[in-house]
Design an enzyme around this catalytic site. Structure first.
Site, PDB file in Angstrom:
ATOM      1  CG  ASP A  35      -2.069   0.961   1.089  1.00  0.00           C
ATOM      2  OD1 ASP A  35      -3.214   0.506   0.946  1.00  0.00           O
ATOM      3  OD2 ASP A  35      -1.821   2.195   1.106  1.00  0.00           O
ATOM      4  CG  ASN A  91     -12.439  -0.460   3.697  1.00  0.00           C
ATOM      5  OD1 ASN A  91     -12.894  -0.739   4.806  1.00  0.00           O
ATOM      6  ND2 ASN A  91     -11.244   0.078   3.534  1.00  0.00           N
ATOM      7  CD  GLN A  98     -14.608  -0.536  -2.684  1.00  0.00           C
ATOM      8  OE1 GLN A  98     -15.722  -0.865  -2.264  1.00  0.00           O
ATOM      9  NE2 GLN A  98     -14.040  -1.104  -3.733  1.00  0.00           N
ATOM     10  CB  VAL A 100      -8.985   1.770  -5.065  1.00  0.00           C
ATOM     11  CG1 VAL A 100      -8.622   1.151  -6.414  1.00  0.00           C
ATOM     12  CG2 VAL A 100      -8.003   2.891  -4.715  1.00  0.00           C
ATOM     13  CG  HIS A 104      -8.478  -3.225  -2.432  1.00  0.00           C
ATOM     14  ND1 HIS A 104      -9.378  -2.516  -3.199  1.00  0.00           N
ATOM     15  CD2 HIS A 104      -8.320  -2.513  -1.295  1.00  0.00           C
ATOM     16  CE1 HIS A 104      -9.743  -1.424  -2.558  1.00  0.00           C
ATOM     17  NE2 HIS A 104      -9.127  -1.412  -1.395  1.00  0.00           N
ATOM     18  CG  HIS A 106      -6.909  -2.977   3.068  1.00  0.00           C
ATOM     19  ND1 HIS A 106      -6.201  -1.822   2.848  1.00  0.00           N
ATOM     20  CD2 HIS A 106      -8.129  -2.779   2.507  1.00  0.00           C
ATOM     21  CE1 HIS A 106      -6.952  -0.944   2.194  1.00  0.00           C
ATOM     22  NE2 HIS A 106      -8.135  -1.506   1.977  1.00  0.00           N
TER      23      HIS A 106
HETATM   24  P1  5GP Z   1      -9.736   1.286   0.125  1.00  0.00           P
HETATM   25  O1  5GP Z   1      -9.896   2.575   0.888  1.00  0.00           O
HETATM   26  O2  5GP Z   1     -10.365   1.388  -1.251  1.00  0.00           O
HETATM   27  O3  5GP Z   1     -10.185   0.077   0.883  1.00  0.00           O
HETATM   28  O4  5GP Z   1      -8.187   1.079  -0.067  1.00  0.00           O
HETATM   29  C1  5GP Z   1      -7.479   1.633  -1.098  1.00  0.00           C
HETATM   30  C2  5GP Z   1      -6.014   1.579  -0.700  1.00  0.00           C
HETATM   31  O5  5GP Z   1      -5.231   1.814  -1.859  1.00  0.00           O
HETATM   32  C3  5GP Z   1      -5.611   2.639   0.329  1.00  0.00           C
HETATM   33  O6  5GP Z   1      -5.083   1.989   1.481  1.00  0.00           O
HETATM   34  C4  5GP Z   1      -4.590   3.482  -0.399  1.00  0.00           C
HETATM   35  O7  5GP Z   1      -3.530   3.910   0.422  1.00  0.00           O
HETATM   36  C5  5GP Z   1      -4.112   2.544  -1.503  1.00  0.00           C
HETATM   37  N1  5GP Z   1      -3.665   3.223  -2.700  1.00  0.00           N
HETATM   38  C6  5GP Z   1      -4.273   4.278  -3.317  1.00  0.00           C
HETATM   39  N2  5GP Z   1      -3.581   4.638  -4.401  1.00  0.00           N
HETATM   40  C7  5GP Z   1      -2.520   3.788  -4.472  1.00  0.00           C
HETATM   41  C8  5GP Z   1      -1.443   3.678  -5.400  1.00  0.00           C
HETATM   42  O8  5GP Z   1      -1.313   4.408  -6.383  1.00  0.00           O
HETATM   43  N3  5GP Z   1      -0.538   2.685  -5.167  1.00  0.00           N
HETATM   44  C9  5GP Z   1      -0.642   1.843  -4.089  1.00  0.00           C
HETATM   45  N4  5GP Z   1       0.314   0.905  -3.945  1.00  0.00           N
HETATM   46  N5  5GP Z   1      -1.648   1.929  -3.211  1.00  0.00           N
HETATM   47  C10 5GP Z   1      -2.575   2.892  -3.395  1.00  0.00           C
END
Ligand code: 5GP
Length: 118
Positions: A35, A91, A98, A100, A104, A106
């Site tokens: 991440d 998420n 969420q 992205v 996924h 975590h």
């Molecule tokens: P969500 O909030 O959708 O469950 O998690 C998305 C995760 O993607 C977050 O923990 C965020 O830090 C990570 N993330 C967002 N953009 C990028 C990126 O460009 N590269 C990587 N490796 N992680 C990302």
């Protein structure tokens, strides 16, 4: 950005190496990478190659894939040396954080965790 990248999710671009990412594991069905904004000393995202937006968007046809993601998360945790103590988080939906919209898991480890999660 190349034409081939157009229409891909952010995580597809990382998996396809269109943009940088620290990939720690990959196979035919999924990849795992660190991440960019870690919430714990170990914070790895396990992502299916198939761009399912949210867990609720997965279908019965995805059942084996979902199991594979769980197995992969456990293997990645073991490879990281945190196989005895890690947390998995999904998420599902913007209202729970969420950001992205490519499914996924975590994998979080290396610090103390609270229950229930905040
Ligand atoms: P969500 O909030 O959708 O469950 O998690 C998305 C995760 O993607 C977050 O923990 C965020 O830090 C990570 N993330 C967002 N953009 C990028 C990126 O460009 N590269 C990587 N490796 N992680 C990302």
């Amino acid at each position: 950005m190349s034409e081939a990248s157009e229409g891909k999710t952010l995580f597809q671009k990382i998996i396809d190496r269109d943009i940088p990412g620290t990939i720690v594991y990959e196979d035919d069905h999924c990849a795992a990478f660190r991440d960019i904004n870690p919430g714990a000393p170990t914070h790895i995202l396990v992502v299916p190659r198939k761009p399912i937006p949210r867990l609720v968007d997965a279908s019965d046809d995805d059942q084996a894939l979902l199991g594979h993601l769980m197995r992969t998360a456990a293997k990645v945790a073991q490879d990281e040396g945190v196989g005895d103590a890690f947390r998995l988080v999904i998420n599902n939906g913007a209202d729970v954080g969420q950001t992205v919209f490519h499914l996924h898991l975590h994998v979080l480890a290396g610090r103390e965790f609270q229950w229930p999660p905040g």
